[in-house]
Design an enzyme around this catalytic site. Structure first.
Site, PDB file in Angstrom:
ATOM      1  N   HIS A  87       0.853  -1.186   0.000  1.00 26.57           N
ATOM      2  CA  HIS A  87       0.000   0.000   0.000  1.00 26.57           C
ATOM      3  C   HIS A  87       0.889   1.235   0.000  1.00 26.57           C
ATOM      4  O   HIS A  87       1.957   1.251   0.614  1.00 26.57           O
ATOM      5  CB  HIS A  87      -0.873   0.053   1.265  1.00 26.57           C
ATOM      6  CG  HIS A  87      -1.936  -0.972   1.311  1.00 26.57           C
ATOM      7  ND1 HIS A  87      -3.091  -0.863   0.579  1.00 26.57           N
ATOM      8  CD2 HIS A  87      -2.038  -2.131   1.987  1.00 26.57           C
ATOM      9  CE1 HIS A  87      -3.856  -1.912   0.815  1.00 26.57           C
ATOM     10  NE2 HIS A  87      -3.223  -2.698   1.681  1.00 26.57           N
ATOM     11  N   THR A 111      15.166  -6.210   2.930  1.00 30.21           N
ATOM     12  CA  THR A 111      14.554  -4.979   2.433  1.00 30.21           C
ATOM     13  C   THR A 111      15.378  -4.319   1.334  1.00 30.21           C
ATOM     14  O   THR A 111      14.916  -3.384   0.702  1.00 30.21           O
ATOM     15  CB  THR A 111      14.365  -3.971   3.577  1.00 30.21           C
ATOM     16  OG1 THR A 111      15.641  -3.678   4.145  1.00 30.21           O
ATOM     17  CG2 THR A 111      13.428  -4.526   4.643  1.00 30.21           C
ATOM     18  N   LYS A 112      16.621  -4.801   1.128  1.00 25.17           N
ATOM     19  CA  LYS A 112      17.517  -4.228   0.119  1.00 25.17           C
ATOM     20  C   LYS A 112      18.130  -5.343  -0.706  1.00 25.17           C
ATOM     21  O   LYS A 112      18.183  -6.497  -0.281  1.00 25.17           O
ATOM     22  CB  LYS A 112      18.631  -3.421   0.796  1.00 25.17           C
ATOM     23  CG  LYS A 112      18.111  -2.220   1.551  1.00 25.17           C
ATOM     24  CD  LYS A 112      19.231  -1.450   2.186  1.00 25.17           C
ATOM     25  CE  LYS A 112      18.629  -0.262   2.925  1.00 25.17           C
ATOM     26  NZ  LYS A 112      19.585   0.424   3.750  1.00 25.17           N
ATOM     27  N   LYS A 158      28.874 -12.010   5.881  1.00 28.26           N
ATOM     28  CA  LYS A 158      30.130 -12.332   5.220  1.00 28.26           C
ATOM     29  C   LYS A 158      29.799 -12.818   3.814  1.00 28.26           C
ATOM     30  O   LYS A 158      28.646 -12.842   3.414  1.00 28.26           O
ATOM     31  CB  LYS A 158      30.935 -13.372   5.991  1.00 28.26           C
ATOM     32  CG  LYS A 158      30.231 -14.688   6.254  1.00 28.26           C
ATOM     33  CD  LYS A 158      31.113 -15.568   7.132  1.00 28.26           C
ATOM     34  CE  LYS A 158      30.314 -16.717   7.713  1.00 28.26           C
ATOM     35  NZ  LYS A 158      31.125 -17.508   8.633  1.00 28.26           N
TER      36      LYS A 158
END
Length: 175
Positions: A99, A151-152, A169
């Site tokens: 949303h 999230t990335k 690592k």
């Protein structure tokens, strides 16, 4: 015709999703083959020798490469592209639709949504109970630790974990 084929594949999957998957150290080839047939019908693309778990909530936009798997009780919302030789544990969530929340003058549930596909390249391992968010691109050879919230984008051969997920690592640096 394509929507009808996807619907029939989904009905076939749901009607057999309660059947055994990996129990008692046995792979249950009959149910594996039924789920592969269902996946070939309902996915945008489905490679060979895929492994589809039980009780998965599917999106209508899934591509699954050769020798890849989706674990039991996973959840897929929006477009998900999975490469070859990808292992996914159970209870992973792939949230490629969200949303909008930017406007303050109208309720959030009345705002439009955004769709950003999730792309997982070849030879990736996604651990148990991971959450992969919209727009994330996971490069080949990466490992996503159990319970991570990604999230990335994840670099090639990176091992990530945590909330939010961070690089711990790289696979070549395992000494």
């Amino acid at each position: 015709m394509k929507k009808i084929k996807k619907a029939i594949g989904y009905i076939l999957y749901v009607s057999t999703s309660w059947l055994p998957h990996y129990q008692l150290h046995y792979s249950w080839p009959i149910t594996t083959n039924i789920r592969r047939l269902a996946a070939k019908m309902m996915f945008d693309y489905c490679g060979e020798k895929v492994d589809i778990g039980r009780k998965i909530s599917f999106s209508s936009q899934v591509s699954l490469g050769n020798n890849s798997s989706i674990g039991d009780e996973s959840y897929i919302l929006g477009k998900l592209v999975i490469g070859e030789d990808v292992m996914m544990a159970a209870r992973c969530a792939f949230i490629a639709s969200n949303h909008n929340i930017n406007r303050l003058d109208i309720p959030m549930n009345l705002q439009s949504g955004t769709d950003e596909p999730i792309i997982i390249e070849d030879n990736v391992w996604v651990g148990y109970d991971c959450k992969i968010m919209a727009g994330v691109h996971i490069k080949s050879g990466a490992v996503i630790g159990a319970g991570a919230v990604v999230t990335k984008d994840v670099p090639q051969n990176a091992i990530v974990g945590g909330i939010p997920a961070k690089v711990i690592k790289y696979r070549g640096d395992m000494n």
